[in-house]
Design a protein around this motif. Structure first.
Motif, PDB file in Angstrom:
ATOM      1  N   VAL A  33      12.990   4.152   6.790  1.00 52.92           N
ATOM      2  CA  VAL A  33      11.984   3.735   5.818  1.00 52.92           C
ATOM      3  C   VAL A  33      11.041   2.725   6.470  1.00 52.92           C
ATOM      4  CG1 VAL A  33      13.369   1.859   4.830  1.00 52.92           C
ATOM      5  CG2 VAL A  33      11.628   2.977   3.433  1.00 52.92           C
ATOM      6  N   LEU A  34       9.788   2.826   6.075  1.00 52.43           N
ATOM      7  CA  LEU A  34       8.749   1.925   6.556  1.00 52.43           C
ATOM      8  C   LEU A  34       8.130   1.269   5.320  1.00 52.43           C
ATOM      9  CD1 LEU A  34       6.365   2.560   9.357  1.00 52.43           C
ATOM     10  CD2 LEU A  34       5.317   2.248   7.142  1.00 52.43           C
ATOM     11  N   THR A  35       7.950  -0.036   5.345  1.00 51.81           N
ATOM     12  CA  THR A  35       7.345  -0.731   4.211  1.00 51.81           C
ATOM     13  C   THR A  35       6.035  -1.390   4.652  1.00 51.81           C
ATOM     14  OG1 THR A  35       8.553  -2.787   4.602  1.00 51.81           O
ATOM     15  CG2 THR A  35       9.562  -1.186   3.109  1.00 51.81           C
ATOM     16  N   PHE A  36       5.081  -1.411   3.732  1.00 56.38           N
ATOM     17  CA  PHE A  36       3.774  -2.033   3.934  1.00 56.38           C
ATOM     18  C   PHE A  36       3.620  -3.197   2.965  1.00 56.38           C
ATOM     19  CE2 PHE A  36       2.256   2.404   4.797  1.00 56.38           C
ATOM     20  CZ  PHE A  36       1.694   2.186   6.042  1.00 56.38           C
ATOM     21  N   SER A  57      -2.412  -0.450  -4.571  1.00 49.39           N
ATOM     22  CA  SER A  57      -2.472  -1.686  -5.352  1.00 49.39           C
ATOM     23  C   SER A  57      -1.111  -2.361  -5.506  1.00 49.39           C
ATOM     24  CB  SER A  57      -3.071  -1.417  -6.735  1.00 49.39           C
ATOM     25  OG  SER A  57      -2.214  -0.567  -7.471  1.00 49.39           O
ATOM     26  N   HIS A  58      -0.040  -1.697  -5.131  1.00 49.10           N
ATOM     27  CA  HIS A  58       1.287  -2.298  -5.244  1.00 49.10           C
ATOM     28  C   HIS A  58       1.476  -3.320  -4.119  1.00 49.10           C
ATOM     29  CE1 HIS A  58       3.171   1.231  -7.696  1.00 49.10           C
ATOM     30  NE2 HIS A  58       1.947   0.962  -8.078  1.00 49.10           N
ATOM     31  N   PRO A  59       2.141  -4.421  -4.402  1.00 49.93           N
ATOM     32  CA  PRO A  59       2.319  -5.436  -3.364  1.00 49.93           C
ATOM     33  C   PRO A  59       3.175  -4.950  -2.193  1.00 49.93           C
ATOM     34  CG  PRO A  59       3.376  -6.113  -5.426  1.00 49.93           C
ATOM     35  CD  PRO A  59       2.658  -4.840  -5.697  1.00 49.93           C
ATOM     36  N   ARG A  60       4.153  -4.107  -2.463  1.00 47.47           N
ATOM     37  CA  ARG A  60       5.036  -3.571  -1.421  1.00 47.47           C
ATOM     38  C   ARG A  60       5.124  -2.069  -1.614  1.00 47.47           C
ATOM     39  NH1 ARG A  60      10.398  -2.221  -1.115  1.00 47.47           N
ATOM     40  NH2 ARG A  60      11.398  -2.537   0.884  1.00 47.47           N
ATOM     41  N   LEU A  79      11.770  -2.771  13.201  1.00 44.81           N
ATOM     42  CA  LEU A  79      10.462  -2.972  13.811  1.00 44.81           C
ATOM     43  C   LEU A  79       9.575  -3.794  12.887  1.00 44.81           C
ATOM     44  CD1 LEU A  79       9.875   0.729  14.925  1.00 44.81           C
ATOM     45  CD2 LEU A  79      10.595  -1.165  16.394  1.00 44.81           C
ATOM     46  N   HIS A  80       8.678  -4.547  13.481  1.00 44.83           N
ATOM     47  CA  HIS A  80       7.713  -5.345  12.720  1.00 44.83           C
ATOM     48  C   HIS A  80       6.405  -5.349  13.505  1.00 44.83           C
ATOM     49  CE1 HIS A  80       6.424  -8.507   9.930  1.00 44.83           C
ATOM     50  NE2 HIS A  80       5.800  -9.022  10.968  1.00 44.83           N
ATOM     51  N   PHE A  81       5.323  -4.952  12.851  1.00 43.99           N
ATOM     52  CA  PHE A  81       4.010  -4.958  13.502  1.00 43.99           C
ATOM     53  C   PHE A  81       2.924  -4.977  12.428  1.00 43.99           C
ATOM     54  CE2 PHE A  81       5.594  -0.571  13.357  1.00 43.99           C
ATOM     55  CZ  PHE A  81       4.569   0.109  12.721  1.00 43.99           C
ATOM     56  N   TYR A  82       1.683  -5.034  12.879  1.00 42.95           N
ATOM     57  CA  TYR A  82       0.535  -5.083  11.975  1.00 42.95           C
ATOM     58  C   TYR A  82      -0.378  -3.893  12.243  1.00 42.95           C
ATOM     59  CZ  TYR A  82       2.140  -9.662  10.695  1.00 42.95           C
ATOM     60  OH  TYR A  82       2.916 -10.686  10.219  1.00 42.95           O
ATOM     61  N   HIS A  83      -0.832  -3.292  11.161  1.00 44.95           N
ATOM     62  CA  HIS A  83      -1.677  -2.087  11.186  1.00 44.95           C
ATOM     63  C   HIS A  83      -3.092  -2.524  10.798  1.00 44.95           C
ATOM     64  CE1 HIS A  83      -1.982   2.372   9.856  1.00 44.95           C
ATOM     65  NE2 HIS A  83      -3.192   1.870   9.926  1.00 44.95           N
ATOM     66  N   HIS A  84      -4.062  -2.296  11.691  1.00 49.31           N
ATOM     67  CA  HIS A  84      -5.451  -2.710  11.458  1.00 49.31           C
ATOM     68  C   HIS A  84      -6.311  -1.480  11.220  1.00 49.31           C
ATOM     69  CE1 HIS A  84      -4.747  -6.797  13.099  1.00 49.31           C
ATOM     70  NE2 HIS A  84      -3.798  -6.156  13.758  1.00 49.31           N
ATOM     71  N   GLU A  85      -7.031  -1.472  10.100  1.00 56.20           N
ATOM     72  CA  GLU A  85      -7.927  -0.351   9.830  1.00 56.20           C
ATOM     73  C   GLU A  85      -9.334  -0.860   9.559  1.00 56.20           C
ATOM     74  OE1 GLU A  85      -6.722   3.356   8.022  1.00 56.20           O
ATOM     75  OE2 GLU A  85      -8.111   2.866   6.394  1.00 56.20           O
TER      76      GLU A  85
END
Length: 181
Positions: free
Chosen positions: A155-158, A134-137, A38-44
């Motif tokens: 697993v889910l990565t940000f 603060s970590h890039p991934r 899956l690939h998507f964008y999370h908006h907060e």
């Protein structure tokens, strides 16, 4: 005696849930595991007229902490196909997060990805883990799911796509690998 009818209702609900789970399992005895990416964008948004995440608690010492240790927020954030908030909505990210790091801004997150469109509509994934912002991934565990994703793990990565602390806006790029039946 007043508690007996309530107990019987609870018992019948539990039995119905067990029967549904047994039926699901019997239909999948020969099922093979699938892997879904899956690939998507999370908006907060934490400020403005319509915030999607709000503070619900904090420790007495939170304001003195460089990492906001003890701060607790709840969220109901839109999830979209593209980084633009105006792109197609695929679901919501609902849950809570707490600042749990004394030396580093690190969030403990417990949330559910609720899909409301497309082939996964009505399904969900449950996510739990540490998010060192603060970590890039960052990686978090997929610990369960519903609908298409029953018995999910993965697993889910940000990756932070956009962040503006003054405006209270963050956009995260999310990739997930989900193992399910």
């Amino acid at each position: 005696m007043e508690k007996l009818p309530f107990f019987l209702i609870l018992l019948s609900l539990a039995m119905a849930a067990a029967n549904e789970a047994d039926e699901w399992l019997s239909n999948r005895r020969q099922a093979t595991e699938k892997i879904t990416r899956l690939h998507f964008y999370h908006h907060e948004t934490t400020s403005g007229k319509n915030p999607t995440a709000v503070q619900v608690a904090q420790a007495a010492s939170t304001n003195k902490s460089p990492t906001l240790f003890g701060l607790v927020n709840v969220m109901d954030d839109p999830l979209t196909e593209r980084p633009e908030l105006t792109s197609k909505l695929v679901g919501r990210g609902q849950g809570l997060y707490a600042s749990a790091g004394l030396d580093e801004l690190s969030l403990l997150m417990a949330w559910t990805v609720v899909f409301n469109s497309g082939e996964y509509s009505g399904s969900s994934l449950t996510i739990l883990g540490r998010n060192p912002t603060s970590h890039p991934r960052r990686e978090m565990s997929i610990v369960g799911g519903t609908g298409v994703f029953w018995l999910a793990r993965g697993v889910l990565t940000f990756r932070t796509y956009f962040f503006n602390s003054t405006a209270g806006v963050a956009v995260l790029e999310v990739d997930a690998v989900v193992i399910h039946f």
